[in-house]
Design an enzyme around this catalytic site. Sequence first.
Site, PDB file in Angstrom:
ATOM      1  N   HIS A   1      16.819  10.204 -11.345  1.00 22.53           N
ATOM      2  CA  HIS A   1      18.362  10.365 -11.571  1.00 22.53           C
ATOM      3  C   HIS A   1      18.514  11.735 -11.367  1.00 22.53           C
ATOM      4  CE1 HIS A   1      16.203  12.001 -15.132  1.00 22.53           C
ATOM      5  NE2 HIS A   1      17.516  12.711 -15.392  1.00 22.53           N
TER       6      HIS A   1
ATOM      7  N   ASP B   1      21.117  14.313 -13.502  1.00 17.93           N
ATOM      8  CA  ASP B   1      22.116  14.361 -14.837  1.00 17.93           C
ATOM      9  C   ASP B   1      23.561  14.372 -14.651  1.00 17.93           C
ATOM     10  OD1 ASP B   1      19.394  14.611 -16.064  1.00 17.93           O
ATOM     11  OD2 ASP B   1      19.620  16.644 -16.509  1.00 17.93           O
TER      12      ASP B   1
ATOM     13  N   HIS C   1      15.712  14.199  -9.982  1.00 14.03           N
ATOM     14  CA  HIS C   1      14.557  14.349 -10.601  1.00 14.03           C
ATOM     15  C   HIS C   1      13.951  12.976 -11.466  1.00 14.03           C
ATOM     16  CE1 HIS C   1      17.642  15.699 -13.371  1.00 14.03           C
ATOM     17  NE2 HIS C   1      16.643  15.356 -14.128  1.00 14.03           N
TER      18      HIS C   1
ATOM     19  N   ARG D   1       3.520  13.550 -23.946  1.00 15.12           N
ATOM     20  CA  ARG D   1       4.141  14.703 -23.362  1.00 15.12           C
ATOM     21  C   ARG D   1       5.576  14.698 -24.347  1.00 15.12           C
ATOM     22  NH1 ARG D   1       8.038  15.341 -19.084  1.00 15.12           N
ATOM     23  NH2 ARG D   1       8.279  17.391 -18.691  1.00 15.12           N
TER      24      ARG D   1
HETATM   25  C1  LIG Z   1      25.085  11.409 -20.387  1.00 16.69           C
HETATM   26  C2  LIG Z   1      23.854  10.977 -20.426  1.00 16.69           C
HETATM   27  C3  LIG Z   1      23.299   9.806 -19.836  1.00 16.69           C
HETATM   28  C4  LIG Z   1      21.887   9.995 -20.263  1.00 16.69           C
HETATM   29  C5  LIG Z   1      21.877  10.865 -21.382  1.00 16.69           C
HETATM   30  C6  LIG Z   1      22.757  11.842 -21.226  1.00 16.69           C
HETATM   31  C7  LIG Z   1      22.448  12.831 -19.995  1.00 16.69           C
HETATM   32  C8  LIG Z   1      21.201  12.310 -19.221  1.00 16.69           C
HETATM   33  C9  LIG Z   1      21.286  10.907 -18.920  1.00 16.69           C
HETATM   34  C10 LIG Z   1      19.994  10.286 -18.569  1.00 16.69           C
HETATM   35  C11 LIG Z   1      18.910  10.956 -19.108  1.00 16.69           C
HETATM   36  C12 LIG Z   1      19.811  10.464 -17.017  1.00 16.69           C
HETATM   37  C13 LIG Z   1      18.386   9.431 -16.672  1.00 16.69           C
HETATM   38  C14 LIG Z   1      18.769   7.765 -17.153  1.00 16.69           C
HETATM   39  C15 LIG Z   1      18.931   7.680 -18.584  1.00 16.69           C
HETATM   40  C16 LIG Z   1      19.597   6.162 -18.969  1.00 16.69           C
HETATM   41  C17 LIG Z   1      17.578   8.184 -19.447  1.00 16.69           C
HETATM   42  O1  LIG Z   1      16.689   7.860 -18.688  1.00 16.69           O
HETATM   43  O2  LIG Z   1      17.768   8.506 -20.409  1.00 16.69           O
HETATM   44  C18 LIG Z   1      20.150   8.781 -18.893  1.00 16.69           C
HETATM   45  C19 LIG Z   1      20.840   8.942 -20.251  1.00 16.69           C
HETATM   46  C20 LIG Z   1      21.501   7.868 -21.041  1.00 16.69           C
HETATM   47  O3  LIG Z   1      22.397   7.153 -20.367  1.00 16.69           O
HETATM   48  O4  LIG Z   1      21.012   7.573 -21.937  1.00 16.69           O
HETATM   49  O1  LIG Z   2      11.286  15.180 -19.645  1.00 15.62           O
HETATM   50  C1  LIG Z   2      11.753  16.032 -18.735  1.00 15.62           C
HETATM   51  O2  LIG Z   2      10.795  16.793 -18.158  1.00 15.62           O
HETATM   52  C2  LIG Z   2      12.961  15.394 -18.047  1.00 15.62           C
HETATM   53  C3  LIG Z   2      13.755  14.575 -18.668  1.00 15.62           C
HETATM   54  C4  LIG Z   2      14.918  14.507 -17.966  1.00 15.62           C
HETATM   55  O3  LIG Z   2      15.170  14.884 -16.770  1.00 15.62           O
HETATM   56  C5  LIG Z   2      16.267  13.955 -18.743  1.00 15.62           C
HETATM   57  O4  LIG Z   2      15.945  13.602 -19.882  1.00 15.62           O
HETATM   58  O5  LIG Z   2      17.283  14.007 -18.136  1.00 15.62           O
HETATM   59 FE   LIG Z   3      17.268  14.795 -16.321  1.00 11.94          FE
END
Ligand SMILES: C=C1C[C@]23C[C@H]1CC[C@H]2[C@]1(C)CCC[C@@](C)(C(=O)O)[C@H]1[C@@H]3C(=O)O
Ligand SMILES: O=C(O)CCC(=O)C(=O)O
Ligand SMILES: [Fe+2]
EC number: 1.14.11.-
Length: 381
Positions: free
Chosen positions: A247, A249, A303, A313
């Site tokens: 994804h 951010d 990333h 972790r």
């Molecule tokens: C606005 C946001 C959506 C997420 C949390 C915040 C900032 C980062 C986003 C996220 C981490 C990007 C990866 C996918 C996601 C679903 C996750 O794996 O946590 C994303 C977050 C979210 O929508 O909860």
């Molecule tokens: O835990 C990590 O190293 C990255 C997590 C991440 O990319 C996120 O929460 O947006």
């Molecule tokens: Fe991220």
Amino acid sequence: MAILCTTTTTSPAEKEHEPKQDLENDQTPPLIFNPSLLNLQTQIPNQFIWPDEEKPSIDIPELNVPFIDLSRQDSTLEASRLIAEACTKHGFFLVVNHGVSESLISEAQRLMERFFDMPLSGKQRAQRKPGESCGYASSFTGRFSTKLPWKETLSFRFSNENSGSRTVQNYFSDTLGQEFEHFGKVYQDYCEAMSSLSLKIMELLGLSLGVNGDYFRGFFEENDSIMRLNHYPPCQTPDLTLGTGPHCDPSSLTILHQDQVNGLQVFVDNQWRSILPNPKAFVVNIGDTFMALSNGIFKSCLHRAVVNRECARKSMAFFLCPKKDKVVRPPSEILEKMKTRKYPDFTWSMFLEFTQKHYRADVNTLDSFSNWVISNKKNPI
Ligand SMILES: C=C1C[C@]23C[C@H]1CC[C@H]2[C@]1(C)CCC[C@@](C)(C(=O)O)[C@H]1[C@@H]3C(=O)O
Ligand SMILES: O=C(O)CCC(=O)C(=O)O
Ligand SMILES: [Fe+2]
């Protein structure tokens, strides 16, 4: 010392996502992600198995990212040059001598461990509700039905709008009660430290982009940000799943603290590369909203986080976001030079709603969101 786990190179899925989330809607009993039971299972539930093209693999090279020393006032120009170089390519760099106290960081880490060590029912007192970005989520079992992440998270809002409003502290006492008073105070301080650090970094980003020194600091002064604690339990089949899927951010800037366990990977020059943990440094990356503010000059890069068989972790991510109603539009210095706009005007409130209700964040979030904004303008609902 960093604990290294092995992974190999694969490319991220290229396919477009549907503009809605794949929410669970069948009659099967809901899947529960309980780390204390799942970390020993040799057969993980199918929902956690990622498609072949997104599965992690072994032996990936390290990504060379610049170290930005924030204590060196004499080398601000050199720092802004290194930042410009990193951010036009992939948007990742490290900050050292950042001024955030070591004792605050280690207390925040200790409390995060205590939170995730609680029984599931205790953590669920802060359960994240559908459509909301804050609260406790054990994987995303009620939110998505496929490609589930091997993690549990606790997210909460930090507002810098009225200094002294203590959003974080109030959140903890309102949701988890008096016994979380110390937790709330520590994370209030941690978020304030992250907010100040973000504003310092904003000055450097402005300098790197040739924009008036105070412009971005002013833009984010009243930030309305999200703090997230991530716990990736060990997994007996780490080559089948992901802790956090690929994804970009959606937020503006992310300041990440990783523990000593390797896991963060960035997709640069068509291959996955690791950013190894460094206890003295924060990993900083540009998010989609800052990419839009820079009219695409600074990149928000794909990333992910991988998991491993041996150890858990933990990471702490501060997602800097603008105040909800602030219009995201590049400053005049950039527009005068570039003439054409890459993204439409939007507010963080619109973008946040898009990622929480209509779209699962991936590599295309900003483009899909831009198209959504443009088509909604033509056909207002
Ligand atoms: C606005 C946001 C959506 C997420 C949390 C915040 C900032 C980062 C986003 C996220 C981490 C990007 C990866 C996918 C996601 C679903 C996750 O794996 O946590 C994303 C977050 C979210 O929508 O909860
Ligand atoms: O835990 C990590 O190293 C990255 C997590 C991440 O990319 C996120 O929460 O947006
Ligand atoms: Fe991220």
